[in-house]
Structure formats: C-alpha cells, structure tokens
Write an enzyme that holds these catalytic residues in place. Structure first.
Site, PDB file in Angstrom:
ATOM      1  N   GLU A 104     -52.439  67.246  96.723  1.00 57.40           N
ATOM      2  CA  GLU A 104     -51.575  68.039  97.667  1.00 57.40           C
ATOM      3  C   GLU A 104     -50.982  67.496  98.969  1.00 57.40           C
ATOM      4  O   GLU A 104     -49.971  67.980  99.456  1.00 57.40           O
ATOM      5  CB  GLU A 104     -52.695  69.380  97.985  1.00 57.40           C
ATOM      6  CG  GLU A 104     -53.113  70.395  97.025  1.00 57.40           C
ATOM      7  CD  GLU A 104     -54.158  69.812  96.125  1.00 57.40           C
ATOM      8  OE1 GLU A 104     -54.743  68.640  96.268  1.00 57.40           O
ATOM      9  OE2 GLU A 104     -54.466  70.613  94.951  1.00 57.40           O
TER      10      GLU A 104
ATOM     11  N   HIS B 282     -63.580  79.295  88.960  1.00 58.17           N
ATOM     12  CA  HIS B 282     -62.245  78.982  88.464  1.00 58.17           C
ATOM     13  C   HIS B 282     -62.098  78.628  87.197  1.00 58.17           C
ATOM     14  O   HIS B 282     -62.998  77.937  86.557  1.00 58.17           O
ATOM     15  CB  HIS B 282     -61.838  77.597  89.281  1.00 58.17           C
ATOM     16  CG  HIS B 282     -60.338  77.383  89.613  1.00 58.17           C
ATOM     17  ND1 HIS B 282     -59.687  76.945  88.505  1.00 58.17           N
ATOM     18  CD2 HIS B 282     -59.255  77.626  90.543  1.00 58.17           C
ATOM     19  CE1 HIS B 282     -58.482  76.773  88.683  1.00 58.17           C
ATOM     20  NE2 HIS B 282     -58.284  77.034  89.842  1.00 58.17           N
TER      21      HIS B 282
ATOM     22  N   GLU C 110     -46.095  77.308 105.532  1.00 61.44           N
ATOM     23  CA  GLU C 110     -47.295  76.446 105.689  1.00 61.44           C
ATOM     24  C   GLU C 110     -47.103  74.887 105.598  1.00 61.44           C
ATOM     25  O   GLU C 110     -47.423  74.376 104.806  1.00 61.44           O
ATOM     26  CB  GLU C 110     -48.117  77.129 104.809  1.00 61.44           C
ATOM     27  CG  GLU C 110     -49.782  76.415 105.128  1.00 61.44           C
ATOM     28  CD  GLU C 110     -50.762  76.938 103.915  1.00 61.44           C
ATOM     29  OE1 GLU C 110     -51.124  75.943 102.887  1.00 61.44           O
ATOM     30  OE2 GLU C 110     -51.508  77.687 104.037  1.00 61.44           O
TER      31      GLU C 110
ATOM     32  N   HIS D 195     -62.955  74.037  93.203  1.00 61.07           N
ATOM     33  CA  HIS D 195     -61.744  73.763  92.144  1.00 61.07           C
ATOM     34  C   HIS D 195     -61.150  72.190  92.782  1.00 61.07           C
ATOM     35  O   HIS D 195     -60.228  71.960  91.794  1.00 61.07           O
ATOM     36  CB  HIS D 195     -60.764  74.791  92.142  1.00 61.07           C
ATOM     37  CG  HIS D 195     -59.986  74.867  93.267  1.00 61.07           C
ATOM     38  ND1 HIS D 195     -58.742  74.156  93.382  1.00 61.07           N
ATOM     39  CD2 HIS D 195     -59.985  75.725  94.344  1.00 61.07           C
ATOM     40  CE1 HIS D 195     -58.210  74.550  94.548  1.00 61.07           C
ATOM     41  NE2 HIS D 195     -58.974  75.343  95.171  1.00 61.07           N
TER      42      HIS D 195
ATOM     43  N   ASP E  85     -48.674  73.299  99.127  1.00 59.86           N
ATOM     44  CA  ASP E  85     -48.721  71.961  98.592  1.00 59.86           C
ATOM     45  C   ASP E  85     -49.112  71.893  97.256  1.00 59.86           C
ATOM     46  O   ASP E  85     -49.833  70.830  96.706  1.00 59.86           O
ATOM     47  CB  ASP E  85     -49.928  71.132  99.498  1.00 59.86           C
ATOM     48  CG  ASP E  85     -51.314  72.034  99.457  1.00 59.86           C
ATOM     49  OD1 ASP E  85     -51.134  72.989  98.566  1.00 59.86           O
ATOM     50  OD2 ASP E  85     -51.920  72.099 100.321  1.00 59.86           O
TER      51      ASP E  85
ATOM     52  N   ARG F 132     -59.478  68.762  92.626  1.00 63.89           N
ATOM     53  CA  ARG F 132     -59.341  67.985  91.592  1.00 63.89           C
ATOM     54  C   ARG F 132     -60.507  66.472  92.049  1.00 63.89           C
ATOM     55  O   ARG F 132     -61.042  66.019  91.296  1.00 63.89           O
ATOM     56  CB  ARG F 132     -57.949  67.388  91.498  1.00 63.89           C
ATOM     57  CG  ARG F 132     -57.306  67.833  90.247  1.00 63.89           C
ATOM     58  CD  ARG F 132     -55.807  67.840  90.235  1.00 63.89           C
ATOM     59  NE  ARG F 132     -55.247  68.982  89.810  1.00 63.89           N
ATOM     60  CZ  ARG F 132     -54.923  69.026  88.349  1.00 63.89           C
ATOM     61  NH1 ARG F 132     -55.195  67.945  87.691  1.00 63.89           N
ATOM     62  NH2 ARG F 132     -54.566  70.151  87.843  1.00 63.89           N
TER      63      ARG F 132
HETATM   64  C1  UD1 Z   1     -53.981  74.183  91.403  1.00 64.12           C
HETATM   65  C2  UD1 Z   1     -53.043  73.207  92.450  1.00 64.12           C
HETATM   66  C3  UD1 Z   1     -53.863  73.592  93.635  1.00 64.12           C
HETATM   67  C4  UD1 Z   1     -54.466  74.589  94.132  1.00 64.12           C
HETATM   68  C5  UD1 Z   1     -55.016  75.357  92.956  1.00 64.12           C
HETATM   69  C6  UD1 Z   1     -55.345  76.752  93.381  1.00 64.12           C
HETATM   70  C7  UD1 Z   1     -51.617  71.394  91.821  1.00 64.12           C
HETATM   71  C8  UD1 Z   1     -51.713  69.928  91.387  1.00 64.12           C
HETATM   72  N1  UD1 Z   1     -53.039  72.056  91.903  1.00 64.12           N
HETATM   73  O1  UD1 Z   1     -54.871  73.615  90.971  1.00 64.12           O
HETATM   74  O2  UD1 Z   1     -53.237  72.519  94.719  1.00 64.12           O
HETATM   75  O3  UD1 Z   1     -55.421  74.432  95.182  1.00 64.12           O
HETATM   76  O4  UD1 Z   1     -54.126  75.514  92.027  1.00 64.12           O
HETATM   77  O5  UD1 Z   1     -56.243  77.394  92.607  1.00 64.12           O
HETATM   78  O6  UD1 Z   1     -50.623  71.937  91.930  1.00 64.12           O
HETATM   79  N2  UD1 Z   1     -56.216  78.027  84.423  1.00 64.12           N
HETATM   80  C9  UD1 Z   1     -56.224  79.173  83.541  1.00 64.12           C
HETATM   81  N3  UD1 Z   1     -55.860  80.354  84.197  1.00 64.12           N
HETATM   82  C10 UD1 Z   1     -55.306  80.440  85.487  1.00 64.12           C
HETATM   83  C11 UD1 Z   1     -55.434  79.279  86.337  1.00 64.12           C
HETATM   84  C12 UD1 Z   1     -55.630  78.244  85.775  1.00 64.12           C
HETATM   85  O7  UD1 Z   1     -56.658  79.120  82.597  1.00 64.12           O
HETATM   86  O8  UD1 Z   1     -55.032  81.373  85.838  1.00 64.12           O
HETATM   87  C13 UD1 Z   1     -56.806  76.719  84.174  1.00 64.12           C
HETATM   88  C14 UD1 Z   1     -55.697  76.136  82.896  1.00 64.12           C
HETATM   89  O9  UD1 Z   1     -56.512  75.361  81.940  1.00 64.12           O
HETATM   90  C15 UD1 Z   1     -54.935  75.145  83.739  1.00 64.12           C
HETATM   91  C16 UD1 Z   1     -55.929  74.539  84.657  1.00 64.12           C
HETATM   92  O10 UD1 Z   1     -56.678  75.723  85.023  1.00 64.12           O
HETATM   93  O11 UD1 Z   1     -54.330  73.975  83.024  1.00 64.12           O
HETATM   94  C17 UD1 Z   1     -55.617  73.837  85.940  1.00 64.12           C
HETATM   95  O12 UD1 Z   1     -54.451  74.617  86.537  1.00 64.12           O
HETATM   96  P1  UD1 Z   1     -53.510  73.990  87.688  1.00 64.12           P
HETATM   97  O13 UD1 Z   1     -52.600  74.637  88.360  1.00 64.12           O
HETATM   98  O14 UD1 Z   1     -53.045  72.615  86.966  1.00 64.12           O
HETATM   99  O15 UD1 Z   1     -54.776  73.257  88.749  1.00 64.12           O
HETATM  100  P2  UD1 Z   1     -55.686  73.988  89.728  1.00 64.12           P
HETATM  101  O16 UD1 Z   1     -56.894  73.064  89.594  1.00 64.12           O
HETATM  102  O17 UD1 Z   1     -55.824  75.271  89.408  1.00 64.12           O
HETATM  103  N1  UDP Z   2     -59.506  84.078  95.901  1.00 64.83           N
HETATM  104  C1  UDP Z   2     -59.450  85.413  95.059  1.00 64.83           C
HETATM  105  N2  UDP Z   2     -60.228  85.448  94.151  1.00 64.83           N
HETATM  106  C2  UDP Z   2     -61.326  84.427  93.740  1.00 64.83           C
HETATM  107  C3  UDP Z   2     -61.337  83.534  94.574  1.00 64.83           C
HETATM  108  C4  UDP Z   2     -60.300  83.225  95.581  1.00 64.83           C
HETATM  109  O1  UDP Z   2     -58.415  86.156  95.400  1.00 64.83           O
HETATM  110  O2  UDP Z   2     -62.078  84.817  92.974  1.00 64.83           O
HETATM  111  C5  UDP Z   2     -58.469  84.024  96.965  1.00 64.83           C
HETATM  112  C6  UDP Z   2     -59.002  83.520  98.303  1.00 64.83           C
HETATM  113  O3  UDP Z   2     -59.448  84.793  98.996  1.00 64.83           O
HETATM  114  C7  UDP Z   2     -58.113  82.668  98.987  1.00 64.83           C
HETATM  115  C8  UDP Z   2     -57.370  82.011  97.771  1.00 64.83           C
HETATM  116  O4  UDP Z   2     -57.848  82.678  96.498  1.00 64.83           O
HETATM  117  O5  UDP Z   2     -56.858  83.376  99.576  1.00 64.83           O
HETATM  118  C9  UDP Z   2     -57.693  80.518  97.572  1.00 64.83           C
HETATM  119  O6  UDP Z   2     -57.252  80.065  96.390  1.00 64.83           O
HETATM  120  P1  UDP Z   2     -57.766  78.598  95.848  1.00 64.83           P
HETATM  121  O7  UDP Z   2     -59.235  78.277  96.324  1.00 64.83           O
HETATM  122  O8  UDP Z   2     -57.785  78.675  94.425  1.00 64.83           O
HETATM  123  O9  UDP Z   2     -56.791  77.685  96.400  1.00 64.83           O
HETATM  124  P2  UDP Z   2     -56.550  76.870  97.678  1.00 64.83           P
HETATM  125  O10 UDP Z   2     -56.618  77.759  98.745  1.00 64.83           O
HETATM  126  O11 UDP Z   2     -57.714  76.012  97.696  1.00 64.83           O
HETATM  127  O12 UDP Z   2     -55.361  76.176  97.407  1.00 64.83           O
END
Ligand code: UD1
Ligand code: UDP
Length: 381
Positions: free
Chosen positions: A138, A251, A124, A219, A102, A221
C-alpha cells in the site's frame, strides 16, 4: 464543460471493501450536487465484500469489471486492472477520475488515467508510514497515485504535511477530513432509523451478554505466515479467560482463513464469522469493549466510537490515534498482544484512558468538501 458536450463527466472508481465504504458518500455527494455526469466503474478486485457495500449504499455500478480471482497474485491482478480499466476509460471518456486510498485498484487505475492524460483526484491522499514494506504494497500504491494526481484530498493536517514534504504544490492539497466518518455517521443513522439492519449481530449480543467483547480483524499481507500464527496464538490465550468473548469476522483471503479457522474454530467463546456488512460491523464495534486489528479504516472508526484500538502492526500511517492515546501498536506479536489486551481488561484506569471518543479523522463533511473542490476544478463554481 465536458469533452462529451454535457455536464463534466466524473468517473469514480474503486474495487475493495474499504474503498467502497469510503467512496459511497462521495458518489452520493457528487450526485446530489446535480452539476456532474457521475459514472461509477468498479474493478471488483473484491467480489462478495464489495457487493456487501454496494447493496447497503444502493449503488449500481455503470461498469463492473469483475476482476477478482481466488488467491490472486499482485502482478496478475495489477495487469488485469490496468488493461481492463484502461478499456473502460476509452469507452467512458471521463473529464476526471476519482480514486481512493492505496490498493492495487487505486494505483493501476491511476496509471491507466496517466497513460491517457486524464486528471486524477486522490481521496485519502498523503497517508505515509515511511516504510515501503509496511504496509505492503500500500505505501507504494499511494505514493505512485500521489505522483500522478492533480487534486489531493488529505484527511488530516499530518497527511497534508506529508504531501508538502514530497513537493506536492500547496494549491493542489485540500484538507477535507476522511470520508470514512461520513460513512460511519450514515451507518449509525441507518441503524437508528431501522434496527433490523443490524440483526446479524443480535445472536452474538445474546450469546456473549456476560462477557467483555474483543472485536478482531486481520488481513495485512505483511502479517501473512508467522504474523497470522502469532495473532491466532494470542487470541487462543486470551480466550482462555472466562470473562472474554472474541468476535472475529474472517477475511476471505486464503492466507488468513486457512490459518485462523483451524486454529480457533472449535473454541466456545470465539465466534469466527463471515465478513459482516458495514452496518453490522459498525454495530458490532459499538457493542465491543476493545478492538484488535491490523486494518487501516478501523483505526479511524474505533476512536470515533470511543473504543480502544490495539493495532497489530509495527507502524502506522495514521498517527493521530497514537498521539491521542486511543490507539496503540502491538505488532503481530503474541506476547505483546496478550499483555496489552490483558492490561486493558484488568486495569480500569488504563482502559478509561484509551476508551475516549475523539474524532481526529473527520467531521462527516468530507464528501461535500471534495465535491465542492471538484466542482471548482471542473469550472462549475
Ligand atoms: C486488498 C488490498 C488492501 C486492502 C484490503 C482490504 C491490495 C494489494 N490489497 O487486500 O490494500 O487493505 O484489500 O480488505 O490492493 N477474497 C474473496 N472475496 C472477497 C475479497 C477477497 O474471496 O470479497 C479473497 C480472494 O481469494 C482474493 C483474495 O481474497 O484473491 C485477496 O484479495 P486482494 O484484493 O488481492 O487482497 P486483500 O488481502 O483483500
Ligand atoms: N468492515 C466491514 N465488515 C467486516 C470487517 C470490516 O464492513 O466484517 C469494514 C470496517 O468497518 C472498515 C473497513 O471494512 O470500514 C476496513 O476494511 P479492511 O480492514 O478490509 O481494509 P483496510 O481498511 O485495512 O484497507
């Protein structure tokens, strides 16, 4: 057979940490089948957190679109994904694409496929909260994906029922279990074979040997702003107990780290750490007493490990843990979080009732089932 003349070309795409965790077993199962030409295209919507999973899983993407930008907005990221992933489709010409879950990667990759009439399998599928703003965005990402997909791999019966109620044809719905359990079992086996893979958490195990450990992630939004401040305040209050330690891999999203690090960084029994790789994180959950999270995937993993999981959200698309009594919704509300964590810490029978291992989300065979169904849909069996 494929438009390209050889084996059916199945293109698997993902972009974030959780998608990578839940799709690496699918990539491995498709490759092990031997009948497919498997291609992997990553959007790298996440960068470092995606790379952590790729390294552990030993997956080298065929195309890495490298799309993450710091502090990215939803609309700009969506536009980058649909454009660049569309170009990748034009270059790769797959017979089918598999997406997961999602995220924006999921929805925009699916739209790029739709624009080219390439069939999409949704791994999923069918998770629904019923509220388009929780989780946001999502809920709409996965509904749009479901509107386009022709194969829906539902993890549970309740996800399959949600699809039926949206008039998805029965023949297109397959209850496979969630691939997260495949990934979880692989991670546990890897640590048993080589304990050094979880070395990152050993100093914490020693430092907090006499404490009750609370593992935290957040994390979402919809929790940005007041929600994150409430979570920080709850953790600060919980950390005032001598018998508690909090381990929190933060995060990297600035909306999270810029609230959490200043609020909790200087507290002795709170370890704010960088995101752990998947094996380290699974080992960390195993050494914890309670899991406190707003994550989706962790709601599936914690029950499987027998860890009570308090979900810092108002609603969930994963009702199975709530129904079994091993998960509980607290919202991002400081008073409720403190009350419920304290109850688990102080009331042995309340803790015992929640700390029960059960596995409503899968049996470790989801990726094999998905592969068999894709094979049949590709004319291979
Ligand atoms: C995204 C997904 C969310 C998912 C989450 C898992 C969308 C809209 N959101 O949210 O559904 O649950 O990932 O974690 O698709 N960043 C880094 N390094 C990384 C990852 C992220 O620096 O490896 C920072 C960056 O500044 C980036 C920001 O996090 O711009 C947001 O990343 P983004 O993928 O847009 O949103 P998430 O909140 O991570
Ligand atoms: N996870 C990880 N390292 C971390 C925190 C989470 O590998 O420091 C794993 C966790 O076991 C799970 C996944 O990341 O499988 C969840 O990711 P996240 O919470 O970012 O996204 P969501 O599941 O909410 O989409």
């Amino acid at each position: 057979m494929s438009e390209t003349g050889g084996k059916p070309r199945i293109l698997v795409t993902f972009g974030t940490r959780p998608e990578a965790i839940k799709m690496f077993p699918v990539v491995q199962a498709l490759r092990n089948h031997g009948g497919f030409d498997v291609r992997v295209v990553v959007t790298a919507q996440h960068r470092e957190m995606l790379d952590q999973v790729l390294t552990i899983a030993g997956i080298e993407p065929d195309i890495d679109l490298d799309l993450m930008q710091p502090g990215q907005s939803l609309d700009a990221l969506a536009a980058r994904i649909v454009t660049r992933f569309g170009e990748a489709l034009d270059a790769e010409k797959p017979d089918r694409v598999l997406v997961h879950g999602d995220t924006l990667t999921t929805m925009m990759a699916t739209l790029a496929c739709y624009f080219r009439r390439i069939p999409v399998g949704h791994v999923e599928a069918g998770l629904r909260s019923g509220d388009i703003y929780a989780p946001w965005p999502e809920e709409v990402n996965r509904k749009v994906t479901g509107a386009v997909a022709d194969l829906h791999f539902a993890p549970t019966d309740s996800a399959a029922n949600a699809l039926r109620s949206e008039n998805v044809p029965d023949a297109a719905i397959h209850v496979t279990g969630n691939t997260v359990i495949d990934a979880l079992l692989a991670a546990r086996e890897a640590v048993i074979a080589d304990s050094s893979l979880a070395a990152a958490i050993e100093p914490l195990r020693t430092r907090f040997a006499d404490k009750r450990i609370i593992a935290v992630t957040a994390h979402r939004r919809e929790n940005f702003g007041d929600g994150m401040r409430q979570i920080a305040s709850a953790l600060k209050r919980l950390a005032s107990r001598d018998d508690v330690a909090i381990i929190y891999p933060v995060h990297p999203n600035p909306n999270v780290s810029e609230v959490i690090r200043p609020a909790l960084g200087a507290i002795d029994n709170v370890a704010l750490i960088e995101p752990l790789d998947y094996i380290g994180f699974v080992a960390m959950m195993e050494m914890s007493d309670i899991v406190l999270t707003d994550s989706g995937g962790i709601q599936e993993e914690a029950p499987s490990l027998g860890k009570p999981v308090l979900v810092m959200r108002d609603t969930t698309e994963r009702p199975e843990g709530l129904e079994a009594g091993t998960a509980l919704l607290t919202g991002a509300n400081a008073d409720v979080i403190v009350r419920e964590v304290s109850r688990l810490l102080d009331d042995r029978s309340a803790f015992g009732a929640m700390a029960r291992a059960h596995n409503p989300f899968g049996d470790g065979q989801a990726s094999r089932r998905i592969t068999d169904i894709v094979a049949e849909a590709s004319g291979l069996s």
